[in-house]
Design a protein around this motif. Structure first.
Motif, short mmCIF file in Angstrom:
data_model
loop_
_atom_site.label_atom_id
_atom_site.label_comp_id
_atom_site.label_asym_id
_atom_site.label_seq_id
_atom_site.Cartn_x
_atom_site.Cartn_y
_atom_site.Cartn_z
N ALA A 10 -2.94 -8.86 -4.79
CA ALA A 10 -1.59 -8.89 -4.88
C ALA A 10 -0.85 -7.72 -3.98
O ALA A 10 0.25 -8.19 -3.30
CB ALA A 10 -1.29 -8.60 -6.37
N GLU A 11 -1.44 -6.55 -3.88
CA GLU A 11 -0.93 -5.44 -3.28
C GLU A 11 -0.79 -5.84 -1.71
O GLU A 11 0.08 -5.66 -1.05
CB GLU A 11 -1.59 -4.27 -3.41
N LEU A 12 -1.83 -6.47 -1.41
CA LEU A 12 -2.08 -6.72 0.21
C LEU A 12 -0.86 -7.87 0.44
O LEU A 12 -0.33 -7.79 1.48
CB LEU A 12 -3.32 -7.31 0.45
N ALA A 13 -0.72 -9.10 -0.42
CA ALA A 13 0.12 -10.06 -0.35
C ALA A 13 1.47 -9.26 -0.27
O ALA A 13 2.23 -9.79 0.60
CB ALA A 13 -0.11 -11.25 -1.25
N ALA A 14 1.89 -8.43 -0.94
CA ALA A 14 3.33 -7.92 -0.95
C ALA A 14 3.36 -7.07 0.16
O ALA A 14 4.59 -6.86 0.48
CB ALA A 14 3.35 -6.89 -2.32
#
Length: 244
Positions: A118-122
């Motif tokens: 999720a952090e990478l997608a954000a």
């Protein structure tokens, strides 16, 4: 794949560091995927030297490391986080809040992997990911098998991989954790550019399988054949079996 064979590992490292520095200048907010192990050490030394000369400014970028041993806290001397602190993070102007890392001590591995994805997608995904390749063809800690997982996941490490990482544990492979957390092939294949480095005769068969072999989960690196922008930079020993 764009294959380039260098006369030496050091020549490749200098070229790679210059390539990364140019990418950061072109996009100061670059999202960079970083590996550990012996292969990128000279690259990190060169990047630190560029930073010391004022030729690299990573203050607006951010990093996502590829993997971490499961069961080790970040401060453990054998952890990949400790490796990165020693060789890179503490020696360049990268703000702490812009460093992203899997937590090997997380009590819930699946939740930790979901958080990281999720952090990478954000962050918009990886702009540039630097990779090594294992002697068995693994990238990050995506080990050979009957299939590959796209998302970040918990993985059991193969014997060859544990042996290759024994140097972080006093050359005692029995001390290398049995499991790790790793970015999946999805994040790697969605990176906008991939640069893979391989050095030494022990990587020759894996490099040949990656470049010239079939796309198969038995050689995870072979899936990079499907990527639109992959640079494979090797020394002569690692590239000796590749047909070009």
């Amino acid at each position: 794949m764009k294959l380039r064979i260098f006369d030496s590992e050091q020549q490749a490292a200098v070229t790679c560091a210059a390539h990364i520095a140019a990418a950061v200048r072109a996009k100061p907010s670059l999202v960079l995927g970083l590996p550990t192990g012996r292969t990128p050490l000279n690259v990190y030394r060169e990047l630190v030297a560029l930073s010391a000369r004022g030729e690299l400014d990573v203050s607006r970028g951010c990093t996502f490391n590829l993997d971490e041993f499961y069961g080790l806290p970040p401060e453990d001397a054998g952890s990949f986080r400790s490796y990165m602190e020693r060789h890179f993070f503490q020696r360049v102007n990268l703000p702490r809040e812009r460093i992203h890392f899997l937590d090997g001590s997380a009590p819930d591995a699946e939740a930790e992997c979901a958080r990281y994805d999720a952090e990478l997608a954000a962050a918009g995904g990886l702009d540039l990911v630097l990779l090594g390749i294992g002697g068995n063809g693994h990238v990050a800690f995506n080990e050979p098998g009957d299939s590959l997982l796209a998302p970040c996941h918990r993985v059991k490490l193969g014997r060859e991989t544990r042996l290759a990482n024994a140097g972080l544990f006093g050359d005692d492979a029995s001390r290398v954790p049995m499991e790790a957390l790793t970015l999946g092939m999805g994040a790697i294949l969605q990176a906008r550019q991939v640069v893979l480095l391989a050095f030494g005769a022990s990587k020759a068969e894996a490099v040949a399988a990656m470049v010239n072999g079939p796309v198969t989960p038995r050689c995870p690196a072979s899936f990079l054949q499907l990527h639109r922008d992959v640079e494979v930079w090797v020394d002569r020993e690692a590239g000796r079996l590749v047909s070009t």
